[in-house]
Scaffold this active site. Structure first.
Site, PDB file in Angstrom:
ATOM      1  N   HIS A   1       0.844  -1.211   0.000  1.00 27.46           N
ATOM      2  CA  HIS A   1       0.000   0.000   0.000  1.00 27.46           C
ATOM      3  C   HIS A   1       0.872   1.250   0.000  1.00 27.46           C
ATOM      4  O   HIS A   1       1.479   1.608   1.007  1.00 27.46           O
ATOM      5  CB  HIS A   1      -0.931   0.027   1.220  1.00 27.46           C
ATOM      6  CG  HIS A   1      -1.943   1.134   1.146  1.00 27.46           C
ATOM      7  ND1 HIS A   1      -3.297   0.908   1.012  1.00 27.46           N
ATOM      8  CD2 HIS A   1      -1.798   2.476   1.145  1.00 27.46           C
ATOM      9  CE1 HIS A   1      -3.934   2.070   0.950  1.00 27.46           C
ATOM     10  NE2 HIS A   1      -3.038   3.039   1.036  1.00 27.46           N
TER      11      HIS A   1
ATOM     12  N   HIS B   1       1.510   5.390  -2.101  1.00 30.27           N
ATOM     13  CA  HIS B   1       1.028   6.457  -2.993  1.00 30.27           C
ATOM     14  C   HIS B   1       2.234   7.080  -3.688  1.00 30.27           C
ATOM     15  O   HIS B   1       2.796   8.063  -3.219  1.00 30.27           O
ATOM     16  CB  HIS B   1       0.254   7.518  -2.211  1.00 30.27           C
ATOM     17  CG  HIS B   1      -1.028   6.994  -1.651  1.00 30.27           C
ATOM     18  ND1 HIS B   1      -2.242   7.130  -2.295  1.00 30.27           N
ATOM     19  CD2 HIS B   1      -1.275   6.273  -0.531  1.00 30.27           C
ATOM     20  CE1 HIS B   1      -3.190   6.523  -1.571  1.00 30.27           C
ATOM     21  NE2 HIS B   1      -2.629   5.997  -0.496  1.00 30.27           N
TER      22      HIS B   1
ATOM     23  N   GLN C   1      -9.388   9.443  -5.440  1.00 27.12           N
ATOM     24  CA  GLN C   1      -9.141  10.160  -4.180  1.00 27.12           C
ATOM     25  C   GLN C   1     -10.316  11.058  -3.765  1.00 27.12           C
ATOM     26  O   GLN C   1     -10.636  11.168  -2.588  1.00 27.12           O
ATOM     27  CB  GLN C   1      -7.868  11.005  -4.319  1.00 27.12           C
ATOM     28  CG  GLN C   1      -7.572  11.957  -3.168  1.00 27.12           C
ATOM     29  CD  GLN C   1      -7.023  11.261  -1.937  1.00 27.12           C
ATOM     30  OE1 GLN C   1      -5.874  10.851  -1.918  1.00 27.12           O
ATOM     31  NE2 GLN C   1      -7.856  11.100  -0.907  1.00 27.12           N
TER      32      GLN C   1
ATOM     33  N   HIS D   1      -9.392   1.883  -0.060  1.00 24.33           N
ATOM     34  CA  HIS D   1      -9.250   2.595   1.205  1.00 24.33           C
ATOM     35  C   HIS D   1     -10.608   2.452   1.887  1.00 24.33           C
ATOM     36  O   HIS D   1     -11.627   2.849   1.320  1.00 24.33           O
ATOM     37  CB  HIS D   1      -8.949   4.066   0.963  1.00 24.33           C
ATOM     38  CG  HIS D   1      -7.550   4.337   0.526  1.00 24.33           C
ATOM     39  ND1 HIS D   1      -7.035   3.848  -0.636  1.00 24.33           N
ATOM     40  CD2 HIS D   1      -6.550   5.051   1.129  1.00 24.33           C
ATOM     41  CE1 HIS D   1      -5.759   4.253  -0.735  1.00 24.33           C
ATOM     42  NE2 HIS D   1      -5.455   4.973   0.317  1.00 24.33           N
TER      43      HIS D   1
ATOM     44  N   GLU E   1     -11.212   4.772   6.683  1.00 27.98           N
ATOM     45  CA  GLU E   1     -10.010   5.410   7.245  1.00 27.98           C
ATOM     46  C   GLU E   1     -10.455   6.602   8.083  1.00 27.98           C
ATOM     47  O   GLU E   1     -10.315   7.766   7.687  1.00 27.98           O
ATOM     48  CB  GLU E   1      -9.051   5.848   6.125  1.00 27.98           C
ATOM     49  CG  GLU E   1      -7.705   6.321   6.679  1.00 27.98           C
ATOM     50  CD  GLU E   1      -6.731   6.795   5.595  1.00 27.98           C
ATOM     51  OE1 GLU E   1      -7.100   6.765   4.416  1.00 27.98           O
ATOM     52  OE2 GLU E   1      -5.606   7.184   5.957  1.00 27.98           O
TER      53      GLU E   1
ATOM     54  N   ASP F   1       2.358   3.297   2.921  1.00 29.66           N
ATOM     55  CA  ASP F   1       1.342   4.303   2.591  1.00 29.66           C
ATOM     56  C   ASP F   1       1.962   5.600   2.043  1.00 29.66           C
ATOM     57  O   ASP F   1       1.671   5.997   0.929  1.00 29.66           O
ATOM     58  CB  ASP F   1       0.453   4.599   3.802  1.00 29.66           C
ATOM     59  CG  ASP F   1      -0.891   5.216   3.419  1.00 29.66           C
ATOM     60  OD1 ASP F   1      -1.178   5.326   2.208  1.00 29.66           O
ATOM     61  OD2 ASP F   1      -1.668   5.566   4.326  1.00 29.66           O
TER      62      ASP F   1
ATOM     63  N   TRP G   1       0.669  13.957   3.505  1.00 33.62           N
ATOM     64  CA  TRP G   1       0.132  13.307   4.696  1.00 33.62           C
ATOM     65  C   TRP G   1       1.189  12.956   5.733  1.00 33.62           C
ATOM     66  O   TRP G   1       0.880  12.714   6.889  1.00 33.62           O
ATOM     67  CB  TRP G   1      -0.632  12.031   4.286  1.00 33.62           C
ATOM     68  CG  TRP G   1      -1.820  12.337   3.450  1.00 33.62           C
ATOM     69  CD1 TRP G   1      -3.077  12.633   3.895  1.00 33.62           C
ATOM     70  CD2 TRP G   1      -1.887  12.401   2.011  1.00 33.62           C
ATOM     71  NE1 TRP G   1      -3.909  12.888   2.837  1.00 33.62           N
ATOM     72  CE2 TRP G   1      -3.206  12.755   1.662  1.00 33.62           C
ATOM     73  CE3 TRP G   1      -0.961  12.210   0.981  1.00 33.62           C
ATOM     74  CZ2 TRP G   1      -3.632  12.911   0.347  1.00 33.62           C
ATOM     75  CZ3 TRP G   1      -1.375  12.373  -0.335  1.00 33.62           C
ATOM     76  CH2 TRP G   1      -2.689  12.717  -0.636  1.00 33.62           C
TER      77      TRP G   1
HETATM   78 ZN   LIG Z   1      -3.472   5.119   1.222  1.00 32.14          ZN
END
Ligand SMILES: [Zn+2]
Length: 426
Positions: free
Chosen positions: A57, A59, A152, A210, A213, A309, A315
Site C-alpha cells: 500500500h 502512494h 481520491q 481505502h 479510514e 502508505d 500526509w
Molecule cells: Zn493510502
C-alpha cells in the site's frame, strides 16, 4: 555450473546452515550444507536471508513532494487531502516521474522490490496515471510495480469519477480502488463499494479500497466490501486498506464482522506509521491509536499485511522506504510483542503482502525467483529490532544493491579499540 550459490544462510522459518542454489534467475535448490561449483559464491555467515520486502500500500504519485506547495500544519487526513488538491494543478509528468524514480532507488536499496501503489484517477487528464504507467515500465527490470485506480475525491462524489477510473483501467492500471468513507453519505459509500466490485468482477481485476479510514465507529464499509466479495465470487481477490474505524467499533459488532471478513477471503492492510499519526486527531485524552485490530484479524484467519502508505508527502513527512520500520511501528501499536507476534509483523511486510499482490514465484523455495535480501541480523526478530542493514539485495539472481555492514568503532577510555553492531553474542 550454478550461477550463484549462497551458503550458511539462516531462513525466516528458523532453518540454519542453508545453501540456496540459483540457476537462470530461479532458486534451483534449498538444502542444508550443499556445496557445488558456481560462478559466484556468497557465504552468508549465519545471517538471515529473506525473500525481498513487499509494500502492498503506497502512494507513489505523491511521494517526495513534502512541502509542495506547503506543509500540512494540522497533520490530519483531511488537510492532507486538501493539500494534495492544491498540489495537483501544479504537477507535471516529468517532476512526478523523477520523484517516483528517486523513491524506487531508495526502495531497492532497502530490499523493497514489489510495491502496490494507488494512483489518483480523479483528474480527467489522468496525468498521474500516465506518469506512473511510464514509471512502471522504466522500473520493470528491478521493481514489480502494481497500480491501483484510486478515486481520491470519491468515485461518486467527484464529477466524472466513474468514467475517469474506468479510463485508467483501460490504460492498463491493474487494480480497482475506492474510498467509500469519503463519499457524501453512508449510502453513497456502500453504493460505491458495490459498483466498484462489480466493475472489478466484470473485468477480472483485483480490488483494493481505502476503507473506513477514520475514527468513526459507525463507518462500516468493510462489511459491504466483504459481502460484495462473497456475492461476486471475488474471494482472495479483495483487500480493505486501513480499516482504522475498526479500532473504535463496538466489540459485539466486531465479533460478528471478523468471521464475515475471514469467510469472504478479504485481506486487510494496516498502515501503522500513517494510522498512528493521522487518526485520533479529534480526540483530547485518551487519544485513540487508530490502527485496525491486527492480532484479532490474524487470529480470525484473515491475511493481514502492513503498508508504508506515504513517504514525504502531504500526509506524512517521514519515511525512507524501509519496510522494517513499518513492521517495527506495527508491532508497537498492535502490542504484538510475543515472539510469534513479532514474526507475524515480519510476515506482514513479506509473505502476507506478497499474497495481497498475487505475486508469483515469491519465497525461498525451489522454483521461486531468486529475489532475496541478506540482512545484518540472525533472525526476523533481530531484523525488526535493528531495522537491519540490507547487506545484499538480489533480484532474479542479479545483485541490485549492496550496503556496508553497520558497525560502530568504539574508542573507550581504558579499553582497547573495539567495534559493536548491537547484537548479543550467540
Ligand atoms: Zn493510502
Amino acid at each position: 555450473m550454478l550461477n550463484l550459490l549462497v551458503t550458511n544462510a539462516t531462513l525466516p522459518d528458523g532453518r540454519t546452515g542453508m545453501s540456496i542454489a540459483v540457476q537462470d534467475g530461479l532458486i534451483a535448490e534449498v538444502t542444508e550444507g550443499l556445496d557445488a561449483p558456481a560462478h559466484e559464491k556468497l557465504d552468508a555467515e549465519g545471517l538471515l536471508l529473506a525473500p525481498h520486502f513487499v509494500d502492498p500500500h503506497f502512494h507513489m504519485d505523491a511521494t517526495l513532494s513534502y512541502g509542495l506547495p506547503r506543509v500540512n500544519e494540522s497533520g490530519t487526513l483531511l488537510e492532507g487531502i486538501a493539500l494534495w488538491g492544491e498540489l495537483k494543478p501544479l504537477l507535471t509528468a516529468d517532476a512526478l516521474i523523477e520523484r517516483a524514480l528517486a523513491y524506487c532507488d531508495w526502495a531497492v536499496a532497502k530490499g523493497l522490490l514489489a510495491i502496490r501503489t494507488h494512483v489518483d484517477t480523479s483528474d480527467a487528464s489522468l496525468l498521474a496515471v500516465d506518469a506512473l504507467l511510464e514509471v512502471k515500465r522504466q522500473v520493470a527490470p528491478y521493481i514489480d510495480l502494481q497500480l491501483v485506480a484510486f478515486p481520491q475525491d470519491g468515485v461518486l462524489r467527484s464529477q466524472g469519477g466513474v468514467e475517469n477510473l474506468t479510463r485508467a483501467l483501460d490504460k492498463g492500471v491493474d487494480v480497482v480502488g475506492g474510498i467509500p468513507h469519503f463519499e457524501r453519505t453512508m449510502a453513497d459509500g456502500a453504493a460505491s463499494v458495490k459498483l466498484l466490485c462489480e466493475l472489478a468482477a466484470e473485468r477480472g481485476k483485483l480490488v483494493d479500497m481505502h476503507c473506513d479510514e477514520s475514527d468513526d465507529p459507525l463507518s462500516r464499509h468493510i462489511e459491504t466490501l466483504a459481502f460484495e466479495a462473497q456475492r461476486l465470487g471475488l474471494q482472495g481477490r479483495v483487500t480493505g486498506s486501513h480499516c482504522t474505524s475498526m479500532h473504535s467499533m463496538d466489540n459485539y459488532y466486531v465479533s460478528k464482522l471478523l468471521p464475515l471478513i475471514a469467510q469472504s477471503g478479504v485481506a486487510v492492510i494496516a498502515n501503522p506509521l500513517i494510522n498512528i499519526t493521522l487518526q485520533g486527531r479529534h480526540d483530547t485524552y485518551p487519544k485513540r491509536r487508530g490502527m485496525t485490530r491486527v492480532p484479532e484479524l490474524v487470529a480470525a484467519g484473515v491475511n493481514v499485511a502492513f503498508g508504508h502508505d506515504c513517504v514525504m508527502d502531504p500526509w506524512y513527512g517521514m519515511g525512507s522506504g524501509d519496510m522494517l520500520e513499518v513492521a517495527h511501528m506495527g508491532l508497537h501499536v498492535a502490542q504484538m510483542t510475543s515472539q510469534a507476534g513479532i514474526r507475524q509483523c515480519f510476515e506482514a511486510v513479506t509473505t502476507n503482502a506478497a499474497r495481497v499482490m498475487h505475486l508469483e514465484r515469491y519465497g525461498i523455495e525451489p522454483g521461486c525467483d531468486a529475489s532475496f535480501v541478506l540482512l545484518q541480523a540472525r533472525d526476523p526478530v533481530e531484523a525488526i529490532r535493528l531495522r537491519a542493514t540490507r547487506l545484499k539485495v538480489f533480484r532474479k539472481g542479479q545483485l541490485l544493491a549492496e550496503t556496508p555492514a553497520a558497525t560502530a568503532a568504539l574508542h573507550l577510555p581504558g579499553r582497547a579499540p573495539s567495534s559493536s553492531w548491537m547484537i548479543p553474542k550467540a
